[in-house]
Design an enzyme around this catalytic site. Structure first.
Site, PDB file in Angstrom:
ATOM      1  N   LYS A  53     -40.470  48.606 -14.176  1.00  0.00           N
ATOM      2  CA  LYS A  53     -40.511  49.067 -12.791  1.00  0.00           C
ATOM      3  C   LYS A  53     -39.198  48.771 -12.082  1.00  0.00           C
ATOM      4  CE  LYS A  53     -45.512  48.471 -12.203  1.00  0.00           C
ATOM      5  NZ  LYS A  53     -46.581  47.660 -11.585  1.00  0.00           N
ATOM      6  N   GLN A  97     -48.214  42.416  -8.795  1.00  0.00           N
ATOM      7  CA  GLN A  97     -48.666  42.689 -10.169  1.00  0.00           C
ATOM      8  C   GLN A  97     -49.991  41.982 -10.428  1.00  0.00           C
ATOM      9  OE1 GLN A  97     -47.160  44.799 -12.296  1.00  0.00           O
ATOM     10  NE2 GLN A  97     -48.827  44.492 -13.750  1.00  0.00           N
ATOM     11  N   ASP A 120     -48.948  50.214  -3.492  1.00  0.00           N
ATOM     12  CA  ASP A 120     -50.032  50.378  -4.466  1.00  0.00           C
ATOM     13  C   ASP A 120     -51.234  51.073  -3.845  1.00  0.00           C
ATOM     14  OD1 ASP A 120     -49.520  49.692  -7.102  1.00  0.00           O
ATOM     15  OD2 ASP A 120     -49.724  47.548  -6.738  1.00  0.00           O
TER      16      ASP A 120
END
Length: 312
Positions: A53, A97, A120
């Protein structure tokens, strides 16, 4: 034989579009978009994923801020870091994460992220906005699935979509996005009766359950489009390999189009993370959001137009 929906190609073209947009910021006098990734613990798979990422973030012209915390980090310490990132004007997106260590409340930390930086799309505010048809940051995996569906099918209006899986990360937001595109949507799960027969009614089948090759060819309506979100590691003849939730070889004979594993949904998830970060940056700075007609991903079909229409 089904057409293979190439997620790598979709993702590359989406990243190229975002990179070009960021390169056009020369006249803008502020900082470039910044994405902060927060990893707690030392899970090898998560570490690789976060590095990937970060690399793609930098390659797109954004700034990557990486925070790797010890597994023993307290919830209070993590919340303090989130508060600092919320207040940092260089950071436009925050990615936490998952999973977190068991002693930390995932729900509490996610909802501590500023909704406008929640790239997200997991914050309860973004969940509520999406569910009520308002402008939200959308979870990356469902967003990537929708882009590929629109690229393959164009308009989804009137189609029957079946989503197997009801997680907050994929299943539920996927259903909301499909509803926004005027599909008739059914959500199936572990307690659904006669699941194979239900799947045989689907024009669009999205599978996100985490069970290797669960969906067989006799579950598929001839001509259906199948989106396989699952990623499962299995042993075959002494070799580890990745497979989806769909039995690709047999289903591809019946379906009209299908995503592979790997190389399908996965690459689009990260590309959509960059898309959400760019969107958050534009909203924060009063700049035009990504143009719904600015690019096409497959065969001249602009796959962002419907998403942008319902988001705006």
């Amino acid at each position: 034989m089904a057409k293979v929906i190439d997620g790598k190609t979709f993702a590359r073209r989406l990243r190229n579009y975002i990179t070009a947009q960021i390169a056009g910021l020369k006249e803008y006098q502020g900082e470039p978009p910044g994405l902060a990734t927060v990893l707690v613990g030392s899970d090898p798979a998560s570490e690789v994923y976060v590095r990937n990422k970060a690399k793609q973030t930098v390659d797109a012209g954004m700034v990557s801020f990486q925070y790797s915390l010890d597994a023993g980090t307290s919830e209070a310490e993590l919340l303090q870091l989130i508060a600092e990132l919320n207040a940092d004007p260089r950071v436009h997106g925050i990615l936490l994460q998952l999973p977190l260590p068991l002693h930390i409340s995932t729900e509490r930390v996610i909802n501590a992220i500023e909704p406008a930086k929640d790239v997200d799309g997991f914050h309860i505010s973004n969940v509520g906005l999406l569910g009520s048809g308002q402008k939200a940051l959308v979870p990356c995996t469902p967003l990537g699935c929708m882009m590929m569906l629109r690229g393959q099918l164009g308009s989804l209006k009137g189609m029957h979509a079946v989503v197997i899986g009801r997680s907050n990360i994929v299943g539920k937001p996927m259903a909301q996005l499909l509803l926004a595109d005027d599909c008739t949507v059914t959500i199936a799960h572990r307690h659904t009766l006669d699941l194979p027969n239900l799947c045989r009614q689907a024009d669009i089948l999205v599978v996100a359950v985490g069970r290797a090759e669960m969906v067989k060819s006799d579950w598929i309506k001839p001509g259906a489009t199948v989106i396989d979100v699952g990623i499962n590691r299995v042993e075959r003849e002494g070799t580890a390999r990745l497979v989806g939730d769909v039995d690709f070889k047999t289903v591809a004979v019946v379906a009209d189009a299908i995503t592979p594993v790997p190389g399908g949904v996965g690459p689009m998830t990260i590309a959509c993370l960059l898309f959400n970060t760019w969107t958050a940056f534009c909203r924060r700075n009063g700049l035009p959001e990504p143009d719904e007609n600015a690019f096409s991903l497959v065969d001249g079909i602009g796959v962002l137009n419907e998403f942008q229409r319902q988001a705006n």
